[in-house]
Design an enzyme around this catalytic site. Structure first.
Site, short mmCIF file in Angstrom:
data_model
loop_
_atom_site.label_atom_id
_atom_site.label_comp_id
_atom_site.label_asym_id
_atom_site.label_seq_id
_atom_site.Cartn_x
_atom_site.Cartn_y
_atom_site.Cartn_z
N GLU A 27 0.90 -1.08 -0.12
CA GLU A 27 0.05 0.25 -0.20
C GLU A 27 1.08 1.32 0.17
O GLU A 27 0.43 2.16 -0.50
CB GLU A 27 -0.97 -0.06 1.25
CG GLU A 27 -2.14 -1.13 1.07
CD GLU A 27 -1.56 -2.44 1.45
OE1 GLU A 27 -0.67 -2.84 1.64
OE2 GLU A 27 -2.49 -3.21 0.78
N HIS A 48 -12.09 -6.75 7.42
CA HIS A 48 -12.66 -6.35 6.27
C HIS A 48 -13.99 -5.55 6.51
O HIS A 48 -14.75 -5.40 5.80
CB HIS A 48 -13.10 -7.61 5.39
CG HIS A 48 -11.95 -8.42 4.93
ND1 HIS A 48 -11.48 -9.32 5.74
CD2 HIS A 48 -11.27 -8.50 3.94
CE1 HIS A 48 -10.41 -10.17 5.17
NE2 HIS A 48 -10.51 -9.66 3.83
#
Ligand SMILES: Cc1ncc(C[n+]2csc(CCOP(=O)(O)OP(=O)(O)O)c2C)c(N)n1
Ligand SMILES: [Mg+2]
Length: 732
Positions: free
Chosen positions: A462, A532
Site C-alpha cells: 500500500e 474487512h
C-alpha cells in the site's frame, strides 16, 4: 542563480591539457570549490547555531565529494531530484546559492525550499526540479519512483502534458525531457525502511530511469551499519534486482565518484533501467549538532576518518597534480569565505514570514472545491457509453465517473491491487478471459478501454501505491489509486500522514500533489469480521491538507468523485462496501459533467423535532429509524447526510440544530475520539443556546468488528440503536 556552476570565481589554475576521467582542470577546480563551499556553509551554520541565530543544523560534511560529482553528472532543471539532507554539495552544484541555503536556516520568508517552514537542509527548489524534502527517512524513494514513471508517461503521452481549463490542470505546469533521470539519495540507515525495498522492486521491474545514490557513512545516528544491514553491505543485498547498473565507490574521491556516476547516468539515459551507486563516505561532524558521536565512537575510529576527509585529500591531489598551486587554493578559499560571509549577512537581514501566513497553502489557493464552480446539475437523459439506461448502483456510477474522467483527462492513471482487468493482456486480447477490474469490480473494463499503461496492477504494497501516486501527482499526473480495503491502508500511513497532505504547505506552494485515493471501507457485511469491516475516517479528517469524502448513495458518489478528480488537492474518497450494490440510493446516470462541491451536506429528510447528523452506511439506517419514530411517535426528524467530512458543512448542521434544538450524531466508526466528537464539541461551543437537550451520539462499540453476525450486529450501530437514542432525545 547558478553561481557555482556558470560563474566560477577566478582561481589560479594551471592550464594543463590532461584530463581525469574526462574532467578538465577547470572542472576539477569547480568540484573542489563546491566541496569546500559546502563545508564552509556547514561551518557557518554551526557558528550561527551557537549564536542562536539559527535553530538546527545538520551537515553534509564528509559527503561532499560524492555529491559534488553527482551534481556534475546530472542536469539541473532537467533531471529530477529527491535529495537526502546531506546533499548540500549536490544542491550547490545544481545551482542553489549559499544565500538560499542560509535563508532556510534562519527561517526566512524568502527561503525557496519552504518559506521558513522546514528545518535547514530540507532541500527544495522549484526552478531546479529539486522536489520538497521532508524529515521522515525513506519517504523519498517511492515518490521518486512515481516521478520517474510520470516522466516516462508524458513521453508516451505528450498531449497529456498540455494545460486545460476547468480543473487542476489549469494550475499545474508539466515539463519533461524524454531522457531525464530521477535522482534519489539515502543514507545507509534509511535503506532499512521498507519503502526502500518497495521502490527498488518497482524501479527494477519497470526499468525506470532512476539513480539511487546510497551515501554510506557507516552510521545512522549511533547505529553502525553492521547492525542496520544484514552482512553490513547494502550492495550485496540489492545485487540481484534485474535491470540495474550497480557500482560501489570511494565516495570521498570525487573523480572515482564521477566515473561511476557518469556510467550510471549513461545506463539510465539509454533506457536500460535504473542504477544503484553505493558510495563510502565519512561523517566527521557527528550526526547533527544535537549529537555527540564521542559517546559511541572511540577516538581511534574518528582519527581514521580524518585521514579520509575528501576536502583535504582532494586539495592535496590538485596541488600534487599541478592543477592548482597553494596560492590558487588560498585565493579560492578566500573567495569562498567572502561568499559565505555575504550570504550569511543577507540571510540575517532577511524578513521572517508574516505571522498569519501559517494559514497559507494547506490547500490549493487556486481552486476551491467548495466553490459554486463545482455545482452542476445532473443530466439524466445523457447517453452512457452504450450501457442500458435505468437505475444504477453506486458501484456502477463510480465506474462510470472513472470512465468519463479518463476519457476527458489523459493525465489520469489508475492503479492499485487487482484494479486491472488482466495484467497478462494477451488473455484478454485472445478472449480467453473476461477480466477482473478490482475485487469489487469498480474499475472493471477500464484497462480494456484505456490501455495497460493507464490502468494497471500495483504490487501488494500500500505504501507503494500511495508513495508512487504522490510522486506522479507532484509531476502533474492525476493518479486515482485504490486501496482495496480500508483495513489495509495502514502501510501507506507514513505517506498519508507525512507526505501527501504536506507537500504543498511545507514547500510554501512550490510543489503540490493533487490525487485521489479511493478506499473500500466499512462493515455490515455479515462475516466481514475484524479485517474487512474497519472504519477510521476521523484518523484522516484529523490531518490538515487532505479532503475526506464519504458518499452514501450512487448519485452523490458520482458527483463527488468527479469533483475529487478535477480538484487541486489530495482527496481521500471513502466508498462503503455495503452500499456499492445496495437497492438504497440508486440513480440513473447523471451525465459526464455532474459535480457536487465539497463541504455541502444534503438534507435527506426534512424534520422539525430533532436533527440527525450522519454519513455513509448509517444514512439509510438513520432514515429507517426516523421513519419508524415518525410512524410510531409522530416525531419529525431532520436527517443530514454530510457526504463530505473535511471540509464539512457546518452551516447546514447549525441551521438545522437552531431549528430543532435537539441533535444526534450517528456514525459507524467507534464512538470514543470519533468523528462525532468534533461535531458535538462544535455544537456545544457554538450552539449551546439553541439546545434543549444534550448532544447525543450513536456509534460502534469501542472494540473491533467480529465475524459472528450476531456479534457484528451488537458491535455496529443498528436502526434500533438510533431509534432508541432518538426517542430518548425527543423525550428529554
Ligand atoms: C522515519 C524516521 N525515523 C527516524 C528518524 C530520525 N532519524 C533522522 S536521521 C536518522 C539516521 C539516518 O541515518 P542514515 O540514513 O544512515 O543517514 P546519515 O544521517 O547517516 O547520513 C534517524 C534515525 C527520521 N527522521 N525518520
Ligand atoms: Mg549513515
Amino acid at each position: 542563480m547558478a553561481t557555482t556552476k556558470t560563474e566560477p570565481k577566478p582561481a589560479k589554475t594551471a592550464q594543463t591539457a590532461k584530463t581525469y576521467e574526462g574532467l578538465t582542470s577547470e572542472q576539477l577546480v569547480q568540484l573542489y570549490r563546491t566541496m569546500f563551499l559546502s563545508r564552509r556553509i556547514d561551518d557557518r551554520e554551526i557558528l550561527l547555531k551557537r549564536q542562536q541565530k539559527i535553530f538546527f543544523q545538520i551537515s553534509g560534511a564528509g559527503h561532499e565529494a560524492l555529491l559534488a560529482a553527482a551534481g556534475l553528472v546530472l542536469k539541473p532543471a532537467y533531471d529530477w531530484f529527491y535529495p537526502y539532507y546531506r546533499d548540500r554539495a549536490l544542491c550547490l552544484m545544481l545551482g542553489m546559492t549559499p544565500t538560499e541555503m542560509l535563508l532556510q536556516a534562519v527561517g526566512a520568508a524568502d527561503d525557496p525550499a519552504s518559506g521558513g517552514r522546514q528545518m535547514p537542509s530540507h532541500w527544495g527548489h522549484q526552478a531546479l526540479n529539486i522536489v520538497t524534502q521532508s524529515s521522515p527517512t525513506g519517504t523519498q524513494f517511492l515518490q521518486a519512483v512515481g516521478c520517474a514513471e510520470a516522466g516516462c508517461y508524458f513521453k508516451r503521452h505528450p498531449e497529456a502534458a498540455k494545460k486545460a481549463d476547468g480543473d487542476y490542470r489549469q494550475f499545474k505546469n508539466v515539463h519533461f525531457q524524454g531522457d531525464e533521470i530521477t535522482y534519489v539519495s539515502t543514507g545507509d540507515g534509511a535503506t532499512s525502511e521498507g519503502e526502500f525495498w518497495e521502490a527498488m522492486n518497482t524501479a527494477s521491474n519497470n526499468k525506470l530511469p532512476m539513480l539511487f545514490l546510497c551515501e554510506d557513512n557507516e552510521y545512522a545516528i549511533s547505529v553502525p551499519v553492521e547492525v542496520q544491514t544484514a552482512g553490513g553491505s547494502i550492495s550485496k543485498l540489492v545485487a540481484n534486482f534485474p535491470n540495474f547498473y550497480f557500482a560501489e565507490v570511494d565516495g570521498c574521491d570525487p573523480i572515482a565518484s564521477y566515473r561511476v556516476l557518469r556510467e550510471a547516468a549513461e545506463h539510465i539515459r539509454s533506457g536500460k533501467g535504473p542504477a544503484f551507486v553505493h558510495g563510502h563516505v565519512i561523517r566527521p561532524y557527528s550526526h547533527s549538532l544535537s549529537d555527540d558521536e564521542k559517546l559511541y565512537r572511540p577516538q581511534s575510529e574518528r582519527n581514521e576518518e580524518v585521514q579520509k576527509d575528501p576536502i583535504t585529500r582532494f586539495q592535496l591531489f590538485l596541488i600534487r597534480e599541478g592543477i592548482i598551486d597553494e596560492e590558487g587554493i588560498s585565493r579560492l578559499e578566500k573567495e569562498v569565505e567572502e561568499e559565505v560571509q555575504a550570504a550569511s549577512d543577507r540571510a540575517l537581514e532577511a524578513k521572517f514570514p508574516k505571522k498569519d501566513s501559517y494559514q497559507n497553502f494547506v490547500y490549493s489557493p487556486a481552486l476551491d472545491p467548495t466553490a459554486h464552480f463545482f455545482e452542476t446539475q445532473p443530466n439524466f437523459s445523457a447517453p452512457e457509453f452504450g450501457k442500458t439506461a435505468g437505475e444504477k448502483t453506486m458501484a456502477d456510477l463510480i465506474n462510470a465517473c472513472l470512465r468519463d474522467e479518463m476519457k476527458r483527462d489523459e493525465r489520469i492513471v489508475i492503479f492499485g491491487e487487482d484494479v486491472a482487468d488482466c495484467s497478462r493482456e494477451e488473455y484478454i486480447k485472445n478472449k480467453q478471459v473476461k477480466g477482473k477490474g478490482g475485487v469489487f469490480k469498480l474499475t472493471g473494463g477500464l484497462q480494456c478501454d484505456f490501455g495497460g499503461d493507464r490502468v494497471f496492477n500495483s504490487p501488494l504494497a500500500e505504501a507503494n501505491i500511495v508513495g508512487r501516486a504522490v510522486g506522479m501527482g507532484t509531476r502533474g499526473l492525476k493518479p486515482v489509486v485504490e486501496i482495496q480495503f480500508f483495513d489495509y491502508i495502514w502501510p501507506a500511513m507514513q505517506q498519508m500522514r507525512n507526505e501527501m497532505p504536506l507537500i504543498r504547505w511545507r514547500s510554501n506552494n512550490a510543489f503540490s500533489c493533487p490525487m485521489v485515493i479511493r478506499v473500500a471501507i466499512g462493515g455490515y457485511l455479515t462475516g466481514g469480521a475484524v479485517y474487512h469491516s474497519q472504519c477510521g475516517e476521523s484518523i484522516f479528517t484529523h490531518i490538515p491538507g487532505m479532503r475526506v469524502i464519504f458518499p452514501s448513495n450512487a448519485l452523490d458518489a458520482n458527483g463527488l468523485l468527479r469533483t475529487a478528480i478535477r480538484c487541486d488537492d489530495p482527496v481521500l474518497f471513502l466508498e462503503h462496501k455495503r452500499l456499492y450494490r445496495e437497492p438504497f440510493g440508486r440513480s440513473p446516470y447523471p451525465g459526464n459533467e455532474y459535480m457536487i462541491p465539497f463541504g455541502k451536506a444534503k438534507v435527506v429528510q426534512q424534520g422539525s423535532d430533532l436533527t440527525v447528523v450522519t454519513y455513509g452506511a448509517t444514512v439509510p439506517r438513520s432514515l429507517q429509524a426516523a421513519q419508524r419514530i415518525e410512524r410510531e411517535k409522530g416525531v419529525k426528524v431532520e436527517v443530514i447526510d454530510l457526504r463530505s467530512l473535511n471540509p464539512f458543512d457546518w452551516e447546514t448542521v447549525a441551521a438545522s440544530v437552531a431549528k430543532t434544538n435537539r441533535v444526534l450524531i450517528v456514525h459507524e466508526d467507534t464512538l470514543s475520539w470519533g468523528y462525532g466528537a468534533e461535531i458535538a464539541a462544535r455544537i456545544a461551543d457554538q450552539l449551546f443556546d439553541s439546545l434543549d437537550a444534550p448532544v447525543k451520539r450513536v456509534a460502534a462499540k469501542d472494540t473491533f468488528v467480529a465475524y459472528q453476525p450476531e456479534l457484528e450486529d451488537v458491535i455496529l450501530p443498528q436502526p434500533t440503536d438510533v431509534y432508541k437514542a432518538m426517542l430518548e432525545l425527543s423525550q428529554y
